[in-house]
Design a protein around this motif. Structure first.
Motif, short mmCIF file in Angstrom:
data_model
loop_
_atom_site.label_atom_id
_atom_site.label_comp_id
_atom_site.label_asym_id
_atom_site.label_seq_id
_atom_site.Cartn_x
_atom_site.Cartn_y
_atom_site.Cartn_z
N ASP A 102 0.82 -1.21 0.00
CA ASP A 102 0.00 0.00 0.00
C ASP A 102 0.86 1.26 0.00
O ASP A 102 0.58 2.21 -0.73
N THR A 103 1.91 1.28 0.79
CA THR A 103 2.78 2.46 0.81
C THR A 103 3.53 2.60 -0.51
O THR A 103 3.75 3.72 -0.98
N THR A 104 3.89 1.49 -1.13
CA THR A 104 4.56 1.54 -2.43
C THR A 104 3.62 2.11 -3.48
O THR A 104 4.02 2.93 -4.31
N VAL A 105 2.37 1.71 -3.46
CA VAL A 105 1.39 2.22 -4.42
C VAL A 105 1.22 3.73 -4.24
O VAL A 105 1.19 4.49 -5.22
N VAL A 106 1.15 4.18 -3.01
CA VAL A 106 1.01 5.62 -2.74
C VAL A 106 2.24 6.37 -3.26
O VAL A 106 2.12 7.40 -3.92
N ALA A 107 3.42 5.85 -2.98
CA ALA A 107 4.66 6.51 -3.41
C ALA A 107 4.75 6.57 -4.93
O ALA A 107 5.12 7.59 -5.51
N LEU A 108 4.40 5.48 -5.61
CA LEU A 108 4.44 5.47 -7.07
C LEU A 108 3.40 6.39 -7.68
O LEU A 108 3.64 7.02 -8.72
N THR A 109 2.26 6.50 -7.06
CA THR A 109 1.23 7.42 -7.54
C THR A 109 1.70 8.87 -7.43
O THR A 109 1.54 9.66 -8.37
N ILE A 110 2.32 9.20 -6.31
CA ILE A 110 2.86 10.56 -6.14
C ILE A 110 3.96 10.82 -7.17
O ILE A 110 4.01 11.89 -7.79
N ALA A 111 4.84 9.85 -7.39
CA ALA A 111 5.92 10.01 -8.36
C ALA A 111 5.37 10.20 -9.77
O ALA A 111 5.86 11.02 -10.53
#
Length: 136
Positions: free
Chosen positions: A39-48
Motif C-alpha cells: 500500500d505504501t509503495t502504491v502511494v509513493a508510485l502514484t505521487i511520483a
C-alpha cells in the motif's frame, strides 16, 4: 451454567486492540506487513507519477519558449547590431544555445558578427578573414 457465564464475561470484557499492531502480531502475520508495504509503495508510485506528469507539462512549455527565442535570434540584422557588443563568453553561450536548438547556421552567424568587433588577441579574432567577409 454459572461457570459458562463467568468465562464469557472474561472474553467479552477485553480491551480494544492497540492502534498499531505489536511486533509479535506483525511477526505472526507476515501478510499484513506485506500488504502495508504494498500500500505504501502504491502511494509513493502514484505521487511520483503525478510529479513526472507535472514536470513533463512544464518541460513542454519551456521547450516551446526556448524554440521561440531561438527563432527570434535567427536574424542577421540583430546579430550584426548586437554581436560586436557581446563578450566572447556571452556569444559562446548564445551560439551553444542556438546549436542546441538546431540553428547551427545562426550560431555561426552570431560568432562571425561578434568576431568583426574583436581585437587582435581575442578568441574570435579572424584578422584579414573578417575584412574579406565585409568586402565580399
Amino acid at each position: 451454567m454459572r461457570a459458562f457465564k463467568r468465562l464469557t464475561s472474561i472474553f467479552t470484557n477485553r480491551t480494544a486492540m492497540p492502534a498499531e499492531p505489536s511486533r509479535l502480531r506483525r511477526l505472526l502475520n507476515p501478510w499484513g506487513a506485506m500488504r502495508a508495504h504494498r500500500d505504501t509503495t502504491v502511494v509513493a508510485l502514484t505521487i511520483a507519477a503525478d510529479i513526472v506528469g507535472n514536470l513533463e507539462d512544464e518541460l513542454t512549455v519551456l521547450r516551446s519558449a526556448a524554440d521561440d527565442l531561438a527563432d527570434l535570434l535567427n536574424d542577421g540584422m540583430l546579430a550584426s547590431d548586437i554581436g560586436e557588443r557581446l563578450t566572447c563568453g556571452e556569444v559562446e553561450r548564445l551560439a551553444g544555445f542556438l546549436k542546441a536548438h538546431d540553428h547551427g547556421r545562426a550560431a555561426a552567424m552570431w560568432l562571425e558578427c561578434h568576431a568583426e568587433g574583436d581585437d587582435e588577441g581575442d578568441s574570435h579574432y579572424m584578422g584579414e578573414k573578417s575584412q574579406l567577409a565585409l568586402t565580399a
